[in-house]
Design an enzyme around this catalytic site. Structure first.
Site, mmCIF file in Angstrom:
data_model
loop_
_atom_site.group_PDB
_atom_site.id
_atom_site.type_symbol
_atom_site.label_atom_id
_atom_site.label_comp_id
_atom_site.label_asym_id
_atom_site.label_seq_id
_atom_site.Cartn_x
_atom_site.Cartn_y
_atom_site.Cartn_z
ATOM 1 N N THR A 1 18.316 41.006 -40.427
ATOM 2 C CA THR A 1 17.998 41.937 -41.378
ATOM 3 C C THR A 1 18.730 42.862 -41.545
ATOM 4 O O THR A 1 19.574 42.893 -42.914
ATOM 5 C CB THR A 1 16.892 42.469 -41.594
ATOM 6 O OG1 THR A 1 14.885 42.181 -41.118
ATOM 7 C CG2 THR A 1 16.044 43.178 -43.113
ATOM 8 N N ASP B 1 13.417 35.594 -44.147
ATOM 9 C CA ASP B 1 12.985 36.024 -42.301
ATOM 10 C C ASP B 1 11.910 35.634 -42.322
ATOM 11 O O ASP B 1 10.610 34.179 -42.772
ATOM 12 C CB ASP B 1 12.689 37.369 -42.949
ATOM 13 C CG ASP B 1 12.592 37.369 -41.267
ATOM 14 O OD1 ASP B 1 12.873 37.444 -40.342
ATOM 15 O OD2 ASP B 1 11.703 38.783 -40.836
ATOM 16 N N THR C 1 13.583 32.778 -35.454
ATOM 17 C CA THR C 1 13.695 32.999 -34.363
ATOM 18 C C THR C 1 13.949 32.083 -33.214
ATOM 19 O O THR C 1 14.662 31.879 -31.705
ATOM 20 C CB THR C 1 12.239 33.433 -33.209
ATOM 21 O OG1 THR C 1 11.175 33.166 -34.370
ATOM 22 C CG2 THR C 1 12.175 35.158 -34.225
#
Ligand code: ADP
Length: 358
Positions: A80, A124, A173
């Site tokens: 971020t 995200d 991730t």
């Protein structure tokens, strides 16, 4: 090992060493205050930083928007933060959203169509977007265009909608989970690694200066060693140690104060917390080091399977303390050593070392 590790069930957000963002408003405010504002301030990740610097400089020279950027890496490593830096370096505004927040293609269309020219869209957990939204994103990324479908069934029509050029910064991730057509549409992919202890020390010194906390080099090293390679955890531990130093000492964080504080918070010398140690202890003491099935291990520690598998194990595996084998979970020699236990058949008394001392 503590004797009071009665199974209670652990929610990930409760853990001091959880790498995810804290839910509290105070957590978020402090996190925002501690974010590096430009690439020069961003610590570590040399390769990604250098490559990104080129991508952004080239885009600025061309006077255009930067290529779409994919950032992959574990939570808390600075994805971020980097997306915000990209916006700052490009002098562009930023919009922040996440895959799970985009359930329908219409949600995405609404966001895309309201972007300003050159805006950075940070998405995200991009791997958790719905399929129809993902397909809409392909076209948006490539042609800066979307087809908005109006109506249902045979009468449905697709209305093309032009979008201003924008830069998508996707974070995941697990880059491996992204469908290749999506992955291929990013001009640049940066893989973020866990930070070295020396880099985390720099993060801690920087944060301590911003928070106006006094920390000496050994104190910073002590916190860094327990931060699991993750700046977010380093910052969180720093704040808890600061509290301790303020209440129980003269406010200065030394190695001794850091060690004492983190003992109170149950974070041992390797960064393991109560849950991690409960899993390891059960594996070694109850099952002789395994192999033992995940379900059995979870029952023994009074946790859900998912908690053991997704919350505790990744770090234990990364640290080389636990191995996942086809026959079940196995404790490694390093696990026996860490808990100060002797594997069966190797004789000698089990010397209970102090896990909280480095
Ligand atoms: P992610 O999006 O990967 O979960 P964030 O970008 O939210 O991680 O970073 C979490 C926290 O860690 C932020 O408060 C930020 O201040 C700090 N941080 C992350 N990377 C760095 C870095 N390279 N240097 C200094 N602080 C960092």
């Amino acid at each position: 090992m503590n004797r009071d590790d009665t199974p209670t069930g652990t929610a990930p957000g409760e853990r001091l060493v959880d790498a995810g963002p804290g839910g509290e408003a105070e957590d978020q405010a402090i996190e925002a205050a501690l974010r590096p504002k430009d690439l020069a301030e961003f610590i570590g990740q040399e390769r990604v930083r250098e490559q990104l610097d080129l991508v952004l400089k080239a885009a600025r020279q061309r006077g255009g928007t930067a290529d779409h950027v994919l950032l992959s890496g574990a939570p808390g490593l600075g994805k971020t933060t980097l997306s915000m830096i990209i916006a700052t370096e490009m002098g562009a505004p930023i919009r922040i959203t996440s895959g799970p927040a985009i359930q329908h293609a219409g949600d995405l269309a609404a966001i895309l169509s309201s972007l300003a020219e050159g805006e950075v869209l940070f998405l995200d957990e991009i791997h958790r977007m719905s399929r129809p939204a993902e397909e809409m994103l392909y076209m948006a990324m490539e042609d800066f265009r979307v087809d908005v479908v109006v109506g249902k069934g045979p009468g449905a029509t697709a209305i093309p909608l032009e979008l201003p050029p924008f830069t998508l910064v996707g974070a995941t991730t697990r880059a491996g989970l992204l469908p290749p057509p999506l992955r291929d549409r990013f001009g640049f992919t940066g893989h973020m690694d866990f930070y070295s202890p020396a880099e985390l020390e720099r993060v801690i010194h920087r944060s301590a200066a911003l928070l106006d906390v006094a920390v000496d080099p050994e104190g910073a090293a002590e916190i860094a060693g327990r931060s699991r390679g993750t700046p977010r955890i380093a910052n969180r531990l720093l704040r808890r140690v600061r509290d301790y130093a303020q209440v129980k000492a003269d406010g200065v964080i030394t190695r001794e104060i850091a060690g004492r504080a983190l003992r109170v918070y149950d974070v041992d010398a390797r960064g393991l917390d109560r849950l991690d140690r409960a899993v390891l202890t059960a594996l070694l003491k109850l099952f002789g080091g395994g192999p033992v099935g995940l379900g059995t291990l979870a029952v023994a520690v009074g946790e859900e399977r998912e908690t053991v598998e997704e919350v505790a194990e990744p770090f234990l595996v990364r640290e080389g303390l636990l191995a996942r084998t086809p026959r079940g979970r196995v404790g490694t020699p390093a696990a026996w050593a860490h808990l100060g236990l002797v594997p069966p058949g190797q004789g000698g008394a089990a010397g209970q070392g102090d896990l909280f001392e480095g």
